[in-house]
Design a protein around this motif. Sequence first.
Motif, PDB file in Angstrom:
ATOM      1  N   UNK A  36       0.857  -1.281   0.110  1.00  0.00           N
ATOM      2  CA  UNK A  36       0.209   0.049   0.113  1.00  0.00           C
ATOM      3  C   UNK A  36       0.736   1.115   0.106  1.00  0.00           C
ATOM      4  N   UNK A  37       1.929   1.229   0.611  1.00  0.00           N
ATOM      5  CA  UNK A  37       2.890   2.410   0.864  1.00  0.00           C
ATOM      6  C   UNK A  37       3.486   2.646  -0.652  1.00  0.00           C
ATOM      7  N   UNK A  38       4.030   1.712  -1.194  1.00  0.00           N
ATOM      8  CA  UNK A  38       4.493   1.609  -2.318  1.00  0.00           C
ATOM      9  C   UNK A  38       3.672   2.233  -3.422  1.00  0.00           C
ATOM     10  N   UNK A  39       2.329   1.886  -3.465  1.00  0.00           N
ATOM     11  CA  UNK A  39       1.312   2.214  -4.576  1.00  0.00           C
ATOM     12  C   UNK A  39       1.069   3.737  -4.263  1.00  0.00           C
ATOM     13  N   UNK A  40       0.892   3.732  -3.034  1.00  0.00           N
ATOM     14  CA  UNK A  40       0.411   5.340  -2.654  1.00  0.00           C
ATOM     15  C   UNK A  40       1.414   6.268  -2.983  1.00  0.00           C
ATOM     16  N   UNK A  41       2.844   6.196  -2.762  1.00  0.00           N
ATOM     17  CA  UNK A  41       3.599   7.064  -3.080  1.00  0.00           C
ATOM     18  C   UNK A  41       3.832   7.233  -4.846  1.00  0.00           C
ATOM     19  N   UNK A  42       3.811   5.923  -5.420  1.00  0.00           N
ATOM     20  CA  UNK A  42       3.759   5.840  -6.801  1.00  0.00           C
ATOM     21  C   UNK A  42       2.655   6.950  -7.439  1.00  0.00           C
ATOM     22  N   UNK A  43       1.353   6.684  -7.039  1.00  0.00           N
ATOM     23  CA  UNK A  43       0.150   7.766  -7.474  1.00  0.00           C
ATOM     24  C   UNK A  43       0.698   8.962  -7.380  1.00  0.00           C
ATOM     25  N   UNK A  44       1.031   9.340  -5.861  1.00  0.00           N
ATOM     26  CA  UNK A  44       1.314  10.750  -5.766  1.00  0.00           C
ATOM     27  C   UNK A  44       2.447  11.192  -6.792  1.00  0.00           C
ATOM     28  N   UNK A  45       3.581  10.407  -6.689  1.00  0.00           N
ATOM     29  CA  UNK A  45       4.581  10.997  -7.768  1.00  0.00           C
ATOM     30  C   UNK A  45       4.039  11.275  -9.350  1.00  0.00           C
ATOM     31  N   UNK A  46       3.234  10.143  -9.725  1.00  0.00           N
ATOM     32  CA  UNK A  46       2.640  10.286 -11.080  1.00  0.00           C
ATOM     33  C   UNK A  46       1.824  11.634 -11.435  1.00  0.00           C
ATOM     34  N   UNK A  51      -8.235  16.028  -1.525  1.00  0.00           N
ATOM     35  CA  UNK A  51      -8.818  14.935  -2.061  1.00  0.00           C
ATOM     36  C   UNK A  51      -7.973  13.975  -2.969  1.00  0.00           C
ATOM     37  N   UNK A  52      -6.870  14.408  -3.491  1.00  0.00           N
ATOM     38  CA  UNK A  52      -5.883  13.654  -4.161  1.00  0.00           C
ATOM     39  C   UNK A  52      -5.134  12.638  -3.129  1.00  0.00           C
ATOM     40  N   UNK A  53      -4.983  13.082  -2.131  1.00  0.00           N
ATOM     41  CA  UNK A  53      -4.220  12.377  -1.076  1.00  0.00           C
ATOM     42  C   UNK A  53      -5.311  11.217  -0.539  1.00  0.00           C
ATOM     43  N   UNK A  54      -6.461  11.319  -0.478  1.00  0.00           N
ATOM     44  CA  UNK A  54      -7.466  10.423   0.061  1.00  0.00           C
ATOM     45  C   UNK A  54      -7.966   9.447  -1.149  1.00  0.00           C
ATOM     46  N   UNK A  55      -7.754   9.970  -2.125  1.00  0.00           N
ATOM     47  CA  UNK A  55      -7.852   9.038  -3.528  1.00  0.00           C
ATOM     48  C   UNK A  55      -6.858   8.204  -3.590  1.00  0.00           C
ATOM     49  N   UNK A  56      -5.569   8.570  -3.677  1.00  0.00           N
ATOM     50  CA  UNK A  56      -4.536   7.537  -3.622  1.00  0.00           C
ATOM     51  C   UNK A  56      -4.336   6.734  -2.650  1.00  0.00           C
ATOM     52  N   UNK A  57      -4.601   7.277  -1.360  1.00  0.00           N
ATOM     53  CA  UNK A  57      -4.782   6.174  -0.066  1.00  0.00           C
ATOM     54  C   UNK A  57      -5.854   4.919  -0.383  1.00  0.00           C
ATOM     55  N   UNK A  58      -7.012   5.434  -0.862  1.00  0.00           N
ATOM     56  CA  UNK A  58      -7.929   4.769  -0.963  1.00  0.00           C
ATOM     57  C   UNK A  58      -7.725   3.668  -2.281  1.00  0.00           C
ATOM     58  N   UNK A  59      -7.144   3.997  -3.283  1.00  0.00           N
ATOM     59  CA  UNK A  59      -6.790   3.327  -4.542  1.00  0.00           C
ATOM     60  C   UNK A  59      -5.687   2.314  -4.359  1.00  0.00           C
ATOM     61  N   UNK A  60      -4.865   2.702  -3.347  1.00  0.00           N
ATOM     62  CA  UNK A  60      -3.693   1.826  -3.065  1.00  0.00           C
ATOM     63  C   UNK A  60      -4.073   0.768  -2.102  1.00  0.00           C
ATOM     64  N   UNK A  61      -5.179   0.918  -1.301  1.00  0.00           N
ATOM     65  CA  UNK A  61      -5.603  -0.156  -0.495  1.00  0.00           C
ATOM     66  C   UNK A  61      -6.199  -1.284  -1.461  1.00  0.00           C
ATOM     67  N   UNK A  62      -7.074  -0.531  -2.295  1.00  0.00           N
ATOM     68  CA  UNK A  62      -7.811  -1.885  -3.263  1.00  0.00           C
ATOM     69  C   UNK A  62      -6.743  -2.496  -4.340  1.00  0.00           C
ATOM     70  N   UNK A  63      -5.576  -1.870  -4.627  1.00  0.00           N
ATOM     71  CA  UNK A  63      -4.663  -2.548  -5.722  1.00  0.00           C
ATOM     72  C   UNK A  63      -3.611  -3.156  -5.057  1.00  0.00           C
ATOM     73  N   UNK A  64      -3.371  -3.135  -3.580  1.00  0.00           N
ATOM     74  CA  UNK A  64      -2.366  -3.885  -2.863  1.00  0.00           C
ATOM     75  C   UNK A  64      -2.376  -5.400  -2.755  1.00  0.00           C
ATOM     76  N   UNK A  65      -1.233  -5.921  -2.731  1.00  0.00           N
ATOM     77  CA  UNK A  65      -1.307  -7.574  -2.382  1.00  0.00           C
ATOM     78  C   UNK A  65      -1.882  -7.761  -1.310  1.00  0.00           C
ATOM     79  N   UNK A  66      -2.909  -8.673  -1.053  1.00  0.00           N
ATOM     80  CA  UNK A  66      -3.720  -8.900  -0.107  1.00  0.00           C
ATOM     81  C   UNK A  66      -2.990  -9.901   1.142  1.00  0.00           C
TER      82      UNK A  66
END
Length: 505
Positions: free
Chosen positions: A331-341, A425-440
Amino acid sequence: QAAAEGIECIIEGSEVVAQSPCVMQPGTVVSVKNLFYNIPARRNFLKGDHVELKHCIEEFQRVALAHPQIGFKMIHQDNDLFHFTPANVRQRIAAVLGGKANERLVPVEENTEIVDISGFVLKPEFAKKSRGDQYFFVNDRFIRSAYLNHAISAAFEGMIRPGLHPGYVLFLKVDPAAIDINIHPTKTEVKFEEEQSIYAVLRACVKHSLGQFNIMPLLDFERDSSMDPHYSLQGQTPKVPQIEVDADFNPFASGGYRPKQDLGSWSSLYVGLQAEEPGHSLEVESQEVTGTLFEEDAQESDQITVQIQNKFIVTTIKQGLIVVHQNFAHQRIIYERLLRTATLQEPASQQKLFAQHVELNALQALCAEQLEEALLSIGFDFELEQNTLALKAIPAGLSEDQAEKVVLAVLDDQMNDRPNEGFSSLDILARSLAAKMAIKSGQKLTVPEQRDLINELFACKEPDRLRRRCRTFIDRKSFSSGRCIADNAGRFCCANFIGLGRFRK
């Protein structure tokens, strides 16, 4: 309704200013402006426009569900948010919940001397983390009752995962003399005289409906599912197959029978073939291969990783032993990747050959319209027409078969969890999307996948934390201090970490 004209009534500050006849269609139109103009203390506690609009929509939906025989229309900034025509209960519920809600409904009905129950519950596979799709109506009045909600959850026990909440729209008819509504100033909480009996009836009624419509799984070890008829043939009377026989058929007639030819043994196929002369053979000189383009020894790493319970990864770094939570780390990896893009304005997207259409309800469509800029910045590309979202591109790393599910879950999270701690809103969106895309948690990873996850985690700016009070890994110093990794199901203490490790809940 039989009058030739309507009446226009203007009220300002609880005083009737004007009342005059007017020409209008049958029905009632209510317009509200400057609601708290004379209560400055109340205005100070108002949230943003989108939050207050959400509260208005929620109240509008409750009234529309309570009276399906009446048509309702809601206009916001000259745009029609809702337009409900008179319908039955099932059609009104499908119109309010939107999407494919009609396919998810399970009817519930029970009549007793204490209470009459009717309505619908949503199938277990459509349970959500939020409580947005939960409606209780007592004598056509919306109420909140944690006690009755527990009865619904008890009926769904064993069919939904912990942390999820079932959806329902239930109507209860109770004798008004057996209800006390003066419990809360908003009149949304009531007290029943026979509360325990209503709890038992409601729980048994919902559980019976789930079993009646084959929602609840059954254990039948003698049943062979391969012998079940096709769903299109259910309810039809089986027909006796007709057999046609040709009485004049003679297999020994001319041309009808041919004796089998003797082909001999397989060795007869090679008779007459001559062996090739040695002079006609070709010789190709080749150098001996002494190495490979990529040396396997160079690819091997000295890093050792061990996966425990398909949830934690134990590895070593310069400071010593660490235990990584694979879901939180990803989740942390995807979160920072989304914010970076989003910051670099170079989103990595997967273009779709054909647009994928996602059905939304009015509230989800409004949320998608408000988050359009943020969604485009992290890799989504879509067009919104009324309540249909046409996905043209999705962020890199998101599989196409999960795109619709992830989009609906992200919009639901945005509707129920608005930024309240200074986050954009971008930060909240990135956190929510990272939680859905992360390895379970529970997913088994290979050794190269474990190493890649560890390397990408420590390439992040803040690799040790996912959010407040939630760590992605613990080191050896944390074992003695009793620090722990927070999980959705609780907190796992590491004070008794022995050997490869065992987390005690």
